[in-house]
Design a protein around this motif. Structure first.
Motif, mmCIF file in Angstrom:
data_model
loop_
_atom_site.group_PDB
_atom_site.id
_atom_site.type_symbol
_atom_site.label_atom_id
_atom_site.label_comp_id
_atom_site.label_asym_id
_atom_site.label_seq_id
_atom_site.Cartn_x
_atom_site.Cartn_y
_atom_site.Cartn_z
ATOM 1 N N PRO A 124 -55.369 6.285 -8.122
ATOM 2 C CA PRO A 124 -56.787 6.192 -8.489
ATOM 3 C C PRO A 124 -57.692 6.924 -7.504
ATOM 4 O O PRO A 124 -57.416 6.975 -6.310
ATOM 5 N N CYS A 181 -52.442 3.237 -14.275
ATOM 6 C CA CYS A 181 -52.167 2.877 -12.875
ATOM 7 C C CYS A 181 -50.780 3.349 -12.445
ATOM 8 O O CYS A 181 -50.542 3.597 -11.271
ATOM 9 N N HIS A 225 -60.977 -4.539 -4.778
ATOM 10 C CA HIS A 225 -59.606 -4.118 -5.079
ATOM 11 C C HIS A 225 -58.744 -5.375 -5.285
ATOM 12 O O HIS A 225 -58.827 -6.325 -4.492
ATOM 13 N N PRO A 226 -57.917 -5.403 -6.327
ATOM 14 C CA PRO A 226 -57.096 -6.594 -6.564
ATOM 15 C C PRO A 226 -56.265 -7.028 -5.349
ATOM 16 O O PRO A 226 -56.060 -8.218 -5.129
ATOM 17 N N GLN A 273 -53.552 -6.880 -12.955
ATOM 18 C CA GLN A 273 -54.464 -6.175 -13.864
ATOM 19 C C GLN A 273 -54.027 -4.728 -14.125
ATOM 20 O O GLN A 273 -54.817 -3.921 -14.615
ATOM 21 N N ALA A 274 -52.773 -4.424 -13.767
ATOM 22 C CA ALA A 274 -52.318 -3.035 -13.892
ATOM 23 C C ALA A 274 -52.400 -2.542 -15.335
ATOM 24 O O ALA A 274 -52.118 -3.285 -16.277
ATOM 25 N N MET A 275 -52.804 -1.281 -15.475
ATOM 26 C CA MET A 275 -52.922 -0.651 -16.801
ATOM 27 C C MET A 275 -51.947 0.533 -16.822
ATOM 28 O O MET A 275 -51.462 0.948 -15.764
ATOM 29 N N CYS A 317 -59.324 2.209 -7.143
ATOM 30 C CA CYS A 317 -58.734 1.386 -8.206
ATOM 31 C C CYS A 317 -59.215 1.901 -9.555
ATOM 32 O O CYS A 317 -60.411 2.160 -9.737
ATOM 33 N N PHE A 348 -49.998 -0.338 -5.571
ATOM 34 C CA PHE A 348 -50.063 -1.790 -5.740
ATOM 35 C C PHE A 348 -49.667 -2.209 -7.163
ATOM 36 O O PHE A 348 -49.506 -3.387 -7.445
ATOM 37 N N ALA A 349 -49.483 -1.233 -8.037
ATOM 38 C CA ALA A 349 -49.256 -1.529 -9.466
ATOM 39 C C ALA A 349 -48.119 -2.535 -9.727
ATOM 40 O O ALA A 349 -48.292 -3.448 -10.542
ATOM 41 N N CYS A 408 -50.755 4.160 -8.559
ATOM 42 C CA CYS A 408 -51.236 3.157 -7.603
ATOM 43 C C CYS A 408 -50.054 2.419 -6.996
ATOM 44 O O CYS A 408 -49.197 1.904 -7.716
ATOM 45 N N LEU A 450 -59.592 0.334 -12.217
ATOM 46 C CA LEU A 450 -60.485 -0.590 -12.918
ATOM 47 C C LEU A 450 -61.927 -0.103 -12.840
ATOM 48 O O LEU A 450 -62.684 -0.209 -13.795
HETATM 49 FE FE1 SF4 Z 1 -54.271 -2.755 -10.054
HETATM 50 FE FE2 SF4 Z 1 -54.481 -0.453 -11.357
HETATM 51 FE FE3 SF4 Z 1 -56.340 -1.135 -9.598
HETATM 52 FE FE4 SF4 Z 1 -53.907 -0.436 -8.791
HETATM 53 S S1 SF4 Z 1 -55.387 0.883 -9.833
HETATM 54 S S2 SF4 Z 1 -55.086 -2.146 -8.086
HETATM 55 S S3 SF4 Z 1 -52.654 -1.296 -10.410
HETATM 56 S S4 SF4 Z 1 -55.858 -2.183 -11.502
#
Ligand code: SF4
Length: 330
Positions: free
Chosen positions: A308, A303, A253-254, A298-300, A321, A292-293, A290, A323
């Motif tokens: 997720p 997210c 996880h980032p 790496q947020a998309m 996540c 954490f976004a 998310c 990803l």
């Molecule tokens: Fe980052 Fe998206 Fe993973 Fe959240 S779900 S940690 S925003 S890549």
């Protein structure tokens, strides 16, 4: 890692919320995990991410009336602690489940003798008094290596050092042979050398008693030293779970990767220590999707739209996540 037995503790979809004048704070928001006999599991994350509220939810000590565990199950030996009465929980606390808190100088009452306070652990739970109560208290101090226990048992906590107080608290925690010990940042208030001694003591006590330990900490060094599994919590949710070796080899996880990168390493060449940009979200109004976004590099788009799912990467390694969902994990 496989577990042959049933878990001692199993949390399923637990939510602990606080009603405030500004709205509902979702301090613990839909968390699930299990702890098995004889293992030490770390729960890590920044301050305010819900680690301590998780432990208070298990102990049935969420501050009331504002706080309440509003959903889920907390199964201890298969029985839901959320359905126990106040009196039943009083019999479980300090007996089958014990807790070690952060600041030993606050955990002990400064104007009651160490002997009185250790003795209370036995008296409260109507334990048979073998030999004398004083002798039982001395044995507790001996077990946690307080020097000259026969003399020091009559002292008051203010005559003890911080390390001796925390040893005493650990001794009280395991005096009745609990199945589960919850240690909430047990070394944070101690200096570094004493921290190492206390961690060593906890490991030794765990091996002797075979109790499971839930170790709540923000210190990844403590996790590496002591735990067999780790769970990373962010903004009231668990975002990654893994055996410790897997976690350090392959953090996924980032947020977990950011936590590991933020640990100072002796001899590291880069001049500036890495830090995760931004602040954890306000749990009164957490972001959609998310949590954490807003801080994630790496947020998309997805997210920010949906939370997720939990993806299993390998045995006992799960991450929440997008990803990994995008890469087709599960
Ligand atoms: Fe980052 Fe998206 Fe993973 Fe959240 S779900 S940690 S925003 S890549």
């Amino acid at each position: 890692m496989t577990h042959n037995s049933q878990p001692i503790l199993e949390l399923k979809g637990v939510k602990t919320y606080f009603s405030t004048t500004k709205g509902v704070v979702k301090a613990v928001d839909d968390i699930s995990f299990s702890i098995y006999h004889g293992e030490i599991v770390g729960l890590v994350g920044e301050s305010g991410c819900g680690k301590s509220m998780t432990s208070l939810s298990i102990m049935g000590l969420v501050p009331q009336p504002a706080g309440k565990t509003v959903a889920g199950q907390i199964l201890f030996h298969g029985e839901d602690l959320l359905k126990k009465s106040y009196e039943q929980m009083r019999q479980i606390r300090g007996n089958k489940i014990s807790m070690i808190l952060q600041d030993p100088m606050v955990s002990l009452n400064q104007i009651l003798s160490v002997e009185y306070q250790i003795g209370e652990v036995f008296r409260f739970h109507d334990k048979p008094i073998l030999k004398s109560l004083r002798e039982m208290c001395i044995q507790v101090l001996k077990k946690v290596k307080v020097p000259s226990p026969e003399l020091r048992v009559r002292d008051y906590p203010f005559q003890f050092s911080g390390g001796m107080c925390q040893r005493t608290i650990i001794g009280m925690g395991v005096a009745n042979g609990p199945d589960l010990l919850i240690a909430d940042e047990p070394t944070t208030a101690l200096d570094v050398t004493i921290q190492a001694q206390v961690l060593q003591l906890m490991k030794q006590v765990q091996q002797e008693t075979d109790a499971a330990i839930l170790m709540i900490t923000h210190d990844l060094g403590t996790v590496a030293q002591l735990c067999s599994r780790v769970m990373v919590m962010y903004a009231g949710r668990i975002v990654e779970k893994a055996p410790v070796q897997t976690f350090y080899k392959n953090p996924s996880h980032p947020y977990a990767i950011g936590l590991i990168k933020s640990v100072p390493v002796l001899g590291r060449k880069s001049k500036r220590l890495y830090s995760i940009k931004g602040q954890p979200p306000n749990l009164l109004d957490p972001p959609l999707g998310c949590r954490f976004a807003p801080r994630c590099e790496q947020a998309m788009p997805i997210c920010r739209e949906a939370y997720p799912p939990e993806i299993t990467l390998e045995n006992e390694h799960q991450v929440s996540c997008w990803l990994f969902a995008e890469k087709g994990g599960v």
